[in-house]
Design an enzyme around this catalytic site. Sequence first.
Site, short mmCIF file in Angstrom:
data_model
loop_
_atom_site.label_atom_id
_atom_site.label_comp_id
_atom_site.label_asym_id
_atom_site.label_seq_id
_atom_site.Cartn_x
_atom_site.Cartn_y
_atom_site.Cartn_z
N GLY A 66 8.59 2.29 7.51
CA GLY A 66 8.98 3.70 7.59
C GLY A 66 10.26 4.05 6.85
N GLN A 67 10.87 3.09 6.18
CA GLN A 67 12.11 3.39 5.47
C GLN A 67 11.85 4.46 4.41
OE1 GLN A 67 10.70 0.35 5.63
NE2 GLN A 67 12.12 -1.07 6.54
N ALA A 68 12.85 5.31 4.18
CA ALA A 68 12.71 6.41 3.22
C ALA A 68 12.29 5.92 1.83
CB ALA A 68 14.02 7.20 3.13
N SER A 69 12.77 4.76 1.43
CA SER A 69 12.44 4.24 0.10
C SER A 69 10.98 3.81 -0.02
CB SER A 69 13.35 3.05 -0.24
OG SER A 69 13.17 2.01 0.71
N ILE A 70 10.33 3.54 1.10
CA ILE A 70 8.94 3.07 1.10
C ILE A 70 7.94 4.21 1.25
CG2 ILE A 70 7.29 1.66 2.41
CD1 ILE A 70 9.56 -0.24 3.02
#
Length: 164
Positions: free
Chosen positions: A45-49
């Site tokens: 769920g990280q923003a970069s993913i």
Amino acid sequence: MEQEKTTILYRLQVGEVVTTIPTIGLHVETVTYKNLKFHVRDLGGQASIRPYWRCYYLNTDAVIYVVDSCDRDRTGISKSELVAMLEEEELRKAILVVFANKQAMEPAMEQAMEQAVTPSEMANSLGLPALKDCKWQIFKTSATKGTGLDEAMQRLVETLKSRQ
């Protein structure tokens, strides 16, 4: 939050809590529930993913969206990501199941954190009632205790079988 999805995945797969670390990228598992086999893609769920999530939407029958009921600050982000996801053509016919997680925490943890938002409050915060073309359900869950997971999965299985 990252560990909640993976904790739920293993709870469904092996029936117990497994120590996990945040998912970086993609984690794929097969879960059999009530004689129905699910190929589960646990997406970090990280923003970069998040921009890469769409690479995994093809042939998706259901989306299980896990939301931390105690983290009111991230509800806006959760809503915008969910709305963007549901606008994708590959997910137009997918069933949406929301797990309003962290609903049955230990008393000491509950005192240290804000009270959990109720599932109906969470549904409104995520804008679920406004979804016109999406069949959705929301469930009160606890990844660590397993509360609500069987009910949610049973309803998902029934909904998927009724579509066949």
